[in-house]
Design an enzyme around this catalytic site. Structure first.
Site, PDB file in Angstrom:
ATOM      1  N   ASP A 102       0.823  -1.216   0.000  1.00  0.00           N
ATOM      2  CA  ASP A 102       0.000   0.000   0.000  1.00  0.00           C
ATOM      3  C   ASP A 102       0.854   1.262   0.000  1.00  0.00           C
ATOM      4  OD1 ASP A 102      -2.336   1.365  -0.031  1.00  0.00           O
ATOM      5  OD2 ASP A 102      -2.790   1.123   2.093  1.00  0.00           O
TER       6      ASP A 102
HETATM    7  C1  FPP Z   1      -1.279  -0.016  -3.863  1.00  0.00           C
HETATM    8  O1  FPP Z   1      -0.881   1.334  -3.838  1.00  0.00           O
HETATM    9  C2  FPP Z   1      -0.647  -0.725  -4.995  1.00  0.00           C
HETATM   10  C3  FPP Z   1      -1.301  -1.211  -6.084  1.00  0.00           C
HETATM   11  C4  FPP Z   1      -2.767  -1.096  -6.273  1.00  0.00           C
HETATM   12  C5  FPP Z   1      -0.576  -1.883  -7.183  1.00  0.00           C
HETATM   13  C6  FPP Z   1       0.655  -2.649  -6.779  1.00  0.00           C
HETATM   14  C7  FPP Z   1       1.232  -3.309  -7.984  1.00  0.00           C
HETATM   15  C8  FPP Z   1       2.560  -3.483  -8.204  1.00  0.00           C
HETATM   16  C9  FPP Z   1       3.602  -3.064  -7.249  1.00  0.00           C
HETATM   17  C10 FPP Z   1       2.995  -4.187  -9.465  1.00  0.00           C
HETATM   18  C11 FPP Z   1       2.900  -5.652  -9.242  1.00  0.00           C
HETATM   19  C12 FPP Z   1       3.264  -6.415 -10.435  1.00  0.00           C
HETATM   20  C13 FPP Z   1       3.351  -7.758 -10.457  1.00  0.00           C
HETATM   21  C14 FPP Z   1       3.681  -8.451 -11.694  1.00  0.00           C
HETATM   22  C15 FPP Z   1       3.156  -8.567  -9.235  1.00  0.00           C
HETATM   23  P1  FPP Z   1      -1.968   2.456  -4.139  1.00  0.00           P
HETATM   24  O2  FPP Z   1      -2.039   2.692  -5.616  1.00  0.00           O
HETATM   25  O3  FPP Z   1      -3.267   2.047  -3.495  1.00  0.00           O
HETATM   26  O4  FPP Z   1      -1.342   3.711  -3.445  1.00  0.00           O
HETATM   27  P2  FPP Z   1      -2.076   4.721  -2.443  1.00  0.00           P
HETATM   28  O5  FPP Z   1      -2.505   3.915  -1.263  1.00  0.00           O
HETATM   29  O6  FPP Z   1      -1.004   5.705  -2.111  1.00  0.00           O
HETATM   30  O7  FPP Z   1      -3.220   5.327  -3.191  1.00  0.00           O
END
Ligand code: FPP
Length: 288
Positions: free
Chosen positions: A56
């Site tokens: 997160d």
């Molecule tokens: C949460 O941060 C993260 C995600 C929704 C995406 C995570 C994905 C990756 C790191 C790539 C993974 C790839 C593979 C192939 C496994 P957020 O966007 O919710 O951030 P925020 O909480 O600051 O809004």
């Protein structure tokens, strides 16, 4: 005593002399040796078998670093999040953890803007291909890759790459990486109930064991630790069925900031509660 500037210029001349790749190989080797020592000390205590992670804070990290110009380009945060993921997986496996499960994309994430959903799908495809490449860390560790979730919801290219990753690593003997995409726990449980009812062929009763056999996580030990970065304390529909005895950790760092020391703290914290959790688990198992 040489000044810091002299040391930097010495380092630069070494870089020129030996070439960047040789220096980075040496740095990599020193890092690996230091981690080996650290993990051998850590393994005096119990090492978790299964670590699950809610990654997160990627967008907040990007915003904080002002990568975001108009508030919609979150790519940099997610890319850095992927770097964090690969190093965390590597440290876990070096430490002796057998399974790592990560929450990469929930079904609710499809409610994000179409541009961000597309970006995440493209990024997942690109990164899965990197994970399968001959020179990748996961390949060298002989990792078996699973995808848990309603994969039909993925874009076609992401779905095909996910299937290829599962097919080509199916017989690998190394640690297991399970990536939860288009996933929510409630959807997993619904899917398992439907499959159990189908299996029962109208014979009536469905047992808890039938349902467990049909969960995506069937055959995998329950997570010993669940880490959610950015200080959030909710499970957000992640592994609700499997987290009965999981030790929850909520480091305040955003996911791209999560590093070796945060992982080591999480394991040390787990070691402190290990005896208590084990006793509770045994007591409950006995009364079943
Ligand atoms: C949460 O941060 C993260 C995600 C929704 C995406 C995570 C994905 C990756 C790191 C790539 C993974 C790839 C593979 C192939 C496994 P957020 O966007 O919710 O951030 P925020 O909480 O600051 O809004």
């Amino acid at each position: 005593m040489s000044t810091i500037f002299e040391r930097v210029s010495l380092f630069r001349s070494h870089l020129e002399k030996y070439g960047e790749s040789k220096i980075s190989k040496i740095i990599g080797y020193v890092g690996f040796t230091m981690r080996k020592f650290l993990f051998s000390v850590l393994s005096i205590g119990p090492i978790p078998e299964h670590v699950a992670i809610i990654m997160d804070g990627n967008r907040r990290f990007a915003k904080r670093r002002t990568f975001l110009r108009d508030g919609t380009d979150s790519a940099s945060g997610h890319r850095l999040g992927f770097r964090s993921l690969i190093s965390t997986i590597q440290y876990c496996y070096e430490m002796g953890v057998k399974c790592v499960t990560v929450y990469a994309f929930s079904i609710d994430n499809f409610n994000r803007s179409p541009q961000e959903v597309q970006l995440l799908m493209d990024l997942m495809k690109e990164k899965m291909e990197e994970m399968l490449a001959e020179e990748s860390v996961l390949k060298s560790l002989d990792v078996k890759i699973n995808f848990w979730g309603n994969l039909e919801l993925l874009t076609e290219p992401a779905l095909l790459t996910a299937k290829r990753a599962m097919d080509t690593t199916m017989h690998n003997k190394g640690p297991v990486l399970s990536v939860c995409v288009a996933y929510t726990s409630t959807n997993e449980i619904k899917h398992a109930i439907e499959a159990s009812v189908r299996d029962s062929k109208g014979q009536g009763q469905v047992e808890v064991s039938d349902l467990e056999r049909n969960l995506y996580s069937a055959g995998c030990v329950e997570p010993d630790i669940i880490i959610r970065t950015s200080g959030e304390t909710r499970l957000s529909n992640f592994l609700l069925w499997q987290s009965d005895f999981s030790h929850l950790q909520n480091p305040k760092q955003l996911w791209p900031e999560f590093s070796l020391r945060h992982l080591v703290f999480a394991v040390l914290d787990y070691q402190l509660v290990y005896a208590y959790l084990k006793k509770r688990k045994e007591k409950i198992e006995k009364n079943k």
